[in-house]
Structure formats: structure tokens, C-alpha cells
Motif scaffolding. Structure first.
Motif, PDB file in Angstrom:
ATOM      1  N   ASN A  87     -13.083 -25.060   3.767  1.00  0.00           N
ATOM      2  CA  ASN A  87     -13.982 -26.103   3.279  1.00  0.00           C
ATOM      3  C   ASN A  87     -14.843 -25.641   2.112  1.00  0.00           C
ATOM      4  O   ASN A  87     -15.781 -26.339   1.716  1.00  0.00           O
ATOM      5  N   ASN A  88     -14.534 -24.474   1.572  1.00  0.00           N
ATOM      6  CA  ASN A  88     -15.383 -23.887   0.532  1.00  0.00           C
ATOM      7  C   ASN A  88     -14.956 -24.243  -0.883  1.00  0.00           C
ATOM      8  O   ASN A  88     -15.489 -23.695  -1.852  1.00  0.00           O
ATOM      9  N   GLY A  89     -13.984 -25.152  -1.016  1.00  0.00           N
ATOM     10  CA  GLY A  89     -13.510 -25.490  -2.347  1.00  0.00           C
ATOM     11  C   GLY A  89     -12.392 -24.560  -2.798  1.00  0.00           C
ATOM     12  O   GLY A  89     -12.104 -23.543  -2.160  1.00  0.00           O
ATOM     13  N   VAL A  90     -11.749 -24.931  -3.896  1.00  0.00           N
ATOM     14  CA  VAL A  90     -10.592 -24.179  -4.390  1.00  0.00           C
ATOM     15  C   VAL A  90     -10.792 -23.851  -5.866  1.00  0.00           C
ATOM     16  O   VAL A  90     -11.019 -24.744  -6.689  1.00  0.00           O
ATOM     17  N   GLU A  91     -10.732 -22.584  -6.198  1.00  0.00           N
ATOM     18  CA  GLU A  91     -10.707 -22.162  -7.599  1.00  0.00           C
ATOM     19  C   GLU A  91      -9.283 -22.352  -8.100  1.00  0.00           C
ATOM     20  O   GLU A  91      -8.318 -22.004  -7.427  1.00  0.00           O
ATOM     21  N   SER A  92      -9.144 -22.939  -9.286  1.00  0.00           N
ATOM     22  CA  SER A  92      -7.791 -23.253  -9.747  1.00  0.00           C
ATOM     23  C   SER A  92      -7.678 -23.163 -11.259  1.00  0.00           C
ATOM     24  O   SER A  92      -8.674 -23.043 -11.985  1.00  0.00           O
ATOM     25  N   CYS A  93      -6.441 -23.230 -11.716  1.00  0.00           N
ATOM     26  CA  CYS A  93      -6.130 -23.398 -13.127  1.00  0.00           C
ATOM     27  C   CYS A  93      -5.052 -24.469 -13.213  1.00  0.00           C
ATOM     28  O   CYS A  93      -4.565 -24.941 -12.185  1.00  0.00           O
ATOM     29  N   ASN A  94      -4.682 -24.871 -14.421  1.00  0.00           N
ATOM     30  CA  ASN A  94      -3.629 -25.867 -14.550  1.00  0.00           C
ATOM     31  C   ASN A  94      -2.354 -25.215 -15.075  1.00  0.00           C
ATOM     32  O   ASN A  94      -2.381 -24.055 -15.526  1.00  0.00           O
ATOM     33  N   PRO A  95      -1.222 -25.917 -15.008  1.00  0.00           N
ATOM     34  CA  PRO A  95       0.052 -25.289 -15.398  1.00  0.00           C
ATOM     35  C   PRO A  95       0.077 -24.803 -16.842  1.00  0.00           C
ATOM     36  O   PRO A  95       0.893 -23.932 -17.197  1.00  0.00           O
ATOM     37  N   GLN A  96      -0.791 -25.346 -17.698  1.00  0.00           N
ATOM     38  CA  GLN A  96      -0.804 -24.931 -19.113  1.00  0.00           C
ATOM     39  C   GLN A  96      -1.763 -23.763 -19.381  1.00  0.00           C
ATOM     40  O   GLN A  96      -1.893 -23.308 -20.520  1.00  0.00           O
ATOM     41  N   ALA A 139       2.778 -10.112 -11.898  1.00  0.00           N
ATOM     42  CA  ALA A 139       3.401  -8.828 -12.241  1.00  0.00           C
ATOM     43  C   ALA A 139       4.916  -8.945 -12.301  1.00  0.00           C
ATOM     44  O   ALA A 139       5.562  -8.389 -13.210  1.00  0.00           O
ATOM     45  N   ARG A 140       5.493  -9.672 -11.349  1.00  0.00           N
ATOM     46  CA  ARG A 140       6.954  -9.804 -11.300  1.00  0.00           C
ATOM     47  C   ARG A 140       7.484 -10.512 -12.546  1.00  0.00           C
ATOM     48  O   ARG A 140       8.433 -10.052 -13.176  1.00  0.00           O
ATOM     49  N   GLU A 141       6.866 -11.630 -12.940  1.00  0.00           N
ATOM     50  CA  GLU A 141       7.358 -12.393 -14.079  1.00  0.00           C
ATOM     51  C   GLU A 141       7.147 -11.647 -15.385  1.00  0.00           C
ATOM     52  O   GLU A 141       8.003 -11.670 -16.270  1.00  0.00           O
ATOM     53  N   ARG A 142       6.010 -10.982 -15.518  1.00  0.00           N
ATOM     54  CA  ARG A 142       5.759 -10.221 -16.760  1.00  0.00           C
ATOM     55  C   ARG A 142       6.692  -9.025 -16.870  1.00  0.00           C
ATOM     56  O   ARG A 142       7.037  -8.603 -17.979  1.00  0.00           O
ATOM     57  N   ASN A 152       3.295 -20.654 -16.271  1.00  0.00           N
ATOM     58  CA  ASN A 152       4.110 -21.612 -15.525  1.00  0.00           C
ATOM     59  C   ASN A 152       5.287 -20.918 -14.840  1.00  0.00           C
ATOM     60  O   ASN A 152       5.733 -21.338 -13.770  1.00  0.00           O
ATOM     61  N   ASP A 153       5.783 -19.834 -15.458  1.00  0.00           N
ATOM     62  CA  ASP A 153       6.917 -19.098 -14.871  1.00  0.00           C
ATOM     63  C   ASP A 153       6.510 -18.345 -13.608  1.00  0.00           C
ATOM     64  O   ASP A 153       7.359 -18.023 -12.773  1.00  0.00           O
ATOM     65  N   ALA A 154       5.230 -18.047 -13.471  1.00  0.00           N
ATOM     66  CA  ALA A 154       4.760 -17.236 -12.345  1.00  0.00           C
ATOM     67  C   ALA A 154       4.292 -18.084 -11.160  1.00  0.00           C
ATOM     68  O   ALA A 154       3.861 -17.538 -10.144  1.00  0.00           O
ATOM     69  N   ILE A 155       4.407 -19.411 -11.266  1.00  0.00           N
ATOM     70  CA  ILE A 155       3.956 -20.279 -10.185  1.00  0.00           C
ATOM     71  C   ILE A 155       4.929 -20.202  -9.014  1.00  0.00           C
ATOM     72  O   ILE A 155       6.141 -20.294  -9.192  1.00  0.00           O
ATOM     73  N   ILE A 156       4.384 -20.034  -7.830  1.00  0.00           N
ATOM     74  CA  ILE A 156       5.198 -19.996  -6.613  1.00  0.00           C
ATOM     75  C   ILE A 156       4.894 -21.219  -5.750  1.00  0.00           C
ATOM     76  O   ILE A 156       3.834 -21.823  -5.870  1.00  0.00           O
ATOM     77  N   ASP A 157       5.840 -21.573  -4.889  1.00  0.00           N
ATOM     78  CA  ASP A 157       5.622 -22.688  -3.968  1.00  0.00           C
ATOM     79  C   ASP A 157       4.584 -22.301  -2.916  1.00  0.00           C
ATOM     80  O   ASP A 157       4.475 -21.128  -2.524  1.00  0.00           O
ATOM     81  N   VAL A 158       3.834 -23.296  -2.457  1.00  0.00           N
ATOM     82  CA  VAL A 158       2.799 -23.040  -1.449  1.00  0.00           C
ATOM     83  C   VAL A 158       2.895 -24.085  -0.337  1.00  0.00           C
ATOM     84  O   VAL A 158       3.500 -25.146  -0.507  1.00  0.00           O
ATOM     85  N   ASP A 159       2.277 -23.768   0.788  1.00  0.00           N
ATOM     86  CA  ASP A 159       2.156 -24.705   1.891  1.00  0.00           C
ATOM     87  C   ASP A 159       0.767 -25.322   1.854  1.00  0.00           C
ATOM     88  O   ASP A 159      -0.238 -24.609   1.759  1.00  0.00           O
ATOM     89  N   VAL A 160       0.727 -26.649   1.935  1.00  0.00           N
ATOM     90  CA  VAL A 160      -0.546 -27.371   1.994  1.00  0.00           C
ATOM     91  C   VAL A 160      -0.558 -28.118   3.324  1.00  0.00           C
ATOM     92  O   VAL A 160       0.305 -28.950   3.588  1.00  0.00           O
ATOM     93  N   MET A 161      -1.542 -27.833   4.158  1.00  0.00           N
ATOM     94  CA  MET A 161      -1.561 -28.370   5.518  1.00  0.00           C
ATOM     95  C   MET A 161      -2.858 -29.110   5.789  1.00  0.00           C
ATOM     96  O   MET A 161      -3.903 -28.809   5.191  1.00  0.00           O
ATOM     97  N   ARG A 162      -2.779 -30.076   6.714  1.00  0.00           N
ATOM     98  CA  ARG A 162      -3.957 -30.865   7.070  1.00  0.00           C
ATOM     99  C   ARG A 162      -5.005 -30.019   7.784  1.00  0.00           C
ATOM    100  O   ARG A 162      -4.676 -29.059   8.487  1.00  0.00           O
ATOM    101  N   PHE A 163      -6.249 -30.432   7.644  1.00  0.00           N
ATOM    102  CA  PHE A 163      -7.377 -29.734   8.255  1.00  0.00           C
ATOM    103  C   PHE A 163      -7.282 -29.666   9.772  1.00  0.00           C
ATOM    104  O   PHE A 163      -7.799 -28.744  10.387  1.00  0.00           O
TER     105      PHE A 163
END
Length: 449
Positions: free
Chosen positions: A224-233, A270-273, A282-293
Motif C-alpha cells: 500500500n506504499n505506492g509504486v516507483e515507476s518509469c515508462n517504456p520510453q 545487466a543481461r540485456e546490456r 524496453n528490451d530489459a522489461i520482464i513480465d510480472v505478476d499483478v495480484m489483487r490485494f
């Protein structure tokens, strides 16, 4: 039943769910009253009869102890029967009769000069219902909700009491106040006939009906503390800077508060670089699980074991936080510490009693009528230890230079805490209580050796 008797009974409504028997005893409904449950959209009407026992009998002869059980049996699905059944053909809904009963109970309590707290709850919940009906629901933190009932945590007893008072007023919290953190904001919302199935439909007795609720993702503070994020660009430099500034191992990649594209981690960067020096973020983005509270934490463990983290969304599908393996270790550690301390306390008390008293002495304190047929110290409970040590003669036999009342009073506090721990209260045990457990164990080690 005379008016005085009805008023005495009405005082007992606080903290338990109103049932049909209460309406009958208060004279708000009579045996053999015909009820209907209309489903206009389907063009169907169901009928039931109120029996003298308080049960509702359907047309096919089946009878049920609660309005919701009767509604579910008649129509299927998840239904709140108090908002479904009304006196035939176009009379009051059972919920309206229930509200009148609660109003009478609150007035009787005030007139009798008692139950001030319950009367205050009644007025607060009546106002909350009025606000919910005007689409301006009361919003408050779970902690503030607890405070209105004089509680600081969600023990089974507290959860049952608050849940009963809310349900009696045709209310619920959105999201469920048991499945989010103490500082999460909930709305007090109105129930409808088509609302989620009320707890009372699961049982047909007057026993407490709050279900066991395990630790959910929403109970973990980081969810519940919020999410630090960036965008694909975004650039690698921006992502790395945010990771370093926050001491994170992963960073969400989002296009809106409700849309998460994935995440980047130190490993994926590190892997993509390494593979492609001119790679983009964008090449380093991995799939994630998003689940209900409200997902049970135990159900998430296999995912955390494999991926180390999951993102959490609230009831509006907004991403509100992240839960990592470290968060889970911390949460289970908070649960496990008092659990183990209580286990050690139980062993020490049993040893003291078994080495000081005979089974006969223990039975005289804990099983005076012989129904339990105690014949072993292993059958004793924490309450039994307390009863044995509350007797002056037994306490004197210990020979401890300690005060019996102070000792057994603290033991009673710890016994109640044990019940919370064993029922896995979703809130951490207060540090002060953990300290009390440690102090009692230290005392028993010294004087019980």
C-alpha cells in the motif's frame, strides 16, 4: 413478551448479528407472516413463511435459519436476504424492520443509562448509511475504524463485533477491512440484495460467524506504499537512478496507474546490456505478476519463490505497491516470534504445575464436575494454568516471593493474546505484548527452575 423484557433483550444486540428471532420477540413481525422476494428483471417472485422458530420456510417446505440462506436456496447465487425479503405483497423489507429494532435498542440503552458505546456506534452507522445512500460514503482508515470500537487490532473478537454491527445496519466496507493494511482507506458502503454473500449465510447458529481470514497481500505494508515507476520510453540512466535512490531491486514500467507493462531489475538490465550494448530500456522489461490485494499470502508463495516479487492492485485495479520475498519473510517473522514465545510459555507453565501439584489438585481447580476426566498434565490449557494458580492454597505451595494477583492478571492478558496469535490475527502483535511474553518467560525460568 412485556416491554421491559424486550428492552432488556435489545441491550444484547451490540456486537452480534440480528436474527429473525429478535424481530419476533420484539413484535416487529409475527409467526406465519408471508414474505416475498421479487426479481423484476427475471420476472420471478419467490415466497416464504416466517415460522414461530424464526426460520423461513420456502414453498417447497425447506426451512432455513437466516434470511440469506433462504434467499440463496430459493434463487441461487450470492444474496443478502435482509435486502431481498419483504412482507407480502408490498410491505417493509426485513432490513427496514431490523433498522427499527436497532433504533429501539439504542433508545432503550440510552434510557436505561447504559450501553453508551453501542448507542454511539448506532448513530455513527446510521449516519454512514445515510451518506452511502447519497453516494458520498464515509471514508476512513482501517485504524480509525478500529478506534471507533475502542480497538487497536483486528483480533477475531474485534472483527466479529465490527462485522456484526456493520451488517446489522446493512453496511459493508469496500475493500474488506480485514484484507488491507491498518492505514488503508476504506469506504463504508451500503449492501443490496445482489451484494456479495454475507457471512451469516455460511452458518445456521448464533455462534460468532466471522470467518478465519489469513494474511493477505493487502495486509503487507509495502502493498500500500505506492509504486516507483518509469515508462517504456525511459532511459537506462533514469531507471538505474530510481533504483539507486530507493534502494530497489526492481522497478515497475507503467503507462498509467492501472496499466503495468512489466518491470526492470538489476538482473534484466545487466543481461540485456551484456547481450546487446545498444539495447534500450524496453528490451530489459520482464513480465510480472499483478495480484489483487485480497489474495491470500500463502497462495502467492510459489510465485515469490520463483520471481521474488509481485505487484499488488486494489479493488479499483489501481497498482498500489509491491510485495517481495523480503516482505514475506518479515511478515511471517512477526507472526512466528510470538507463536514460538507462547509455545515456550506453555511448556514452562506446564512444567511448573506438573512438578508442584498432583493431577488431583489440578482437576479440583479445572474439572470440578469431572466432565473432562483430566488424567494428564498434557491435557491442560492456558486457562487451566490460570485457574490452578489463582487458588491461594496452590499459590502458597509454589513458595514464590511474588504477588499472586499481579502474576495471574498478567497471565490472563497473555492467555488472551495467545488466542489472537493462534487465530493468526492479520495485524502484527504489538511489541509491548511481545516484551511481556519475554518477561514472563524470564520470570518462570528463574522461579520455576
Amino acid at each position: 413478551m412485556d416491554i421491559a423484557a424486550r428492552e432488556r433483550d435489545s441491550h444484547l444486540l451490540g456486537g452480534r448479528r440480528v436474527n429473525m428471532t429478535d424481530l419476533l420477540r420484539a413484535g416487529l413481525i409475527e409467526p406465519e407472516t408471508q414474505l416475498v422476494f421479487k426479481r423484476p428483471r427475471l420476472g420471478i417472485t419467490y415466497s416464504a413463511t416466517v415460522l414461530e422458530s424464526g426460520k423461513l420456510q420456502l414453498e417447497d417446505g425447506r426451512s432455513y435459519a437466516t434470511p440469506s440462506r433462504a434467499a440463496v436456496a430459493a434463487a441461487g447465487g450470492s444474496l443478502d436476504g435482509w435486502h431481498a425479503w419483504q412482507t407480502a405483497p408490498d410491505g417493509e423489507f426485513l432490513d427496514s424492520l431490523r433498522q427499527r429494532l436497532l433504533d429501539n435498542a439504542s433508545a432503550a440503552a440510552r434510557d436505561a443509562g447504559g450501553e453508551v458505546g453501542q448507542a454511539a456506534h448506532h448513530e455513527f452507522l446510521k449516519e454512514a448509511r445515510r451518506m452511502a445512500e447519497t453516494s458520498a460514503p464515509v471514508q476512513l482508515s482501517v485504524r480509525e475504524l478500529m478506534t471507533r470500537w475502542g480497538a487497536t487490532g483486528r483480533s477475531p473478537a474485534v472483527a466479529e463485533r465490527i462485522g456484526a454491527d456493520l451488517e446489522n445496519h446493512g453496511l459493508t466496507t469496500t475493500p474488506d477491512f480485514l484484507k488491507v493494511g491498518l492505514d488503508s482507506i476504506v469506504e463504508i458502503a451500503e449492501r443490496t440484495a445482489e451484494d456479495r454473500e454475507p457471512i451469516e449465510t455460511q452458518f445456521e447458529s448464533d455462534a460468532p460467524t466471522i470467518g478465519e481470514v489469513g494474511v493477505t497481500l493487502g495486509n503487507i505494508p509495502s502493498a500500500n506504499n505506492g509504486v516507483e515507476s518509469c515508462n517504456p520510453q525511459s532511459t537506462f540512466e533514469e531507471a538505474i537512478t530510481k533504483l539507486l535512490l530507493n534502494d530497489y531491486s526492481q522497478l515497475a514500467v507503467m503507462t498509467s496507474p492501472r496499466t503495468i507493462k512489466g518491470a526492470v531489475t538489476w538482473q534484466s538490465i545487466a543481461r540485456e546490456r551484456h547481450v546487446k550494448p545498444n539495447a534500450s530500456l524496453n528490451d530489459a522489461i520482464i513480465d510480472v505478476d499483478v495480484m489483487r490485494f485480497d489474495t491470500e499470502l500463502i497462495d502467492v508463495l510459489p510465485i515469490l519463490e520463483q520471481n521474488d516479487f509481485v505487484f499488488v492492485k486494489d479493488f479499483k485495479n489501481t497498482v498500489t505497491g509491491i510485495v517481495t520475498t523480503a516482505d514475506v519473510v518479515r511478515a511471517y517473522g512477526q507472526l512466528a516470534t510470538p507463536f514460538f514465545l507462547i509455545g515456550e510459555l506453555d511448556q514452562l507453565l506446564r512444567r511448573v504445575i506438573s512438578e508442584t501439584f498432583t493431577v488431583g489438585q489440578v482437576a479440583a481447580a479445572c474439572d470440578q464436575d469431572g466432565n473432562r476426566r483430566l488424567n494428564s498434565f498434557d491435557e491442560l490449557t492456558m486457562g487451566d494454568y490460570e485457574r490452578v494458580l489463582q487458588m491461594d492454597s496452590n499459590w502458597s505451595e509454589l513458595g514464590w516471593p511474588l504477588d499472586r494477583v499481579a502474576f495471574t492478571t498478567r497471565l490472563s492478558t497473555l492467555r488472551e493474546a495467545r488466542n489472537d496469535v493462534m487465530h493468526f490475527n492479520p495485524d502484527p502483535v504489538p511489541e509491548a505484548l511481545v516484551a511481556q511474553l519475554r518477561h514472563m518467560i524470564r520470570l518462570l525460568r528463574k522461579y520455576g527452575a
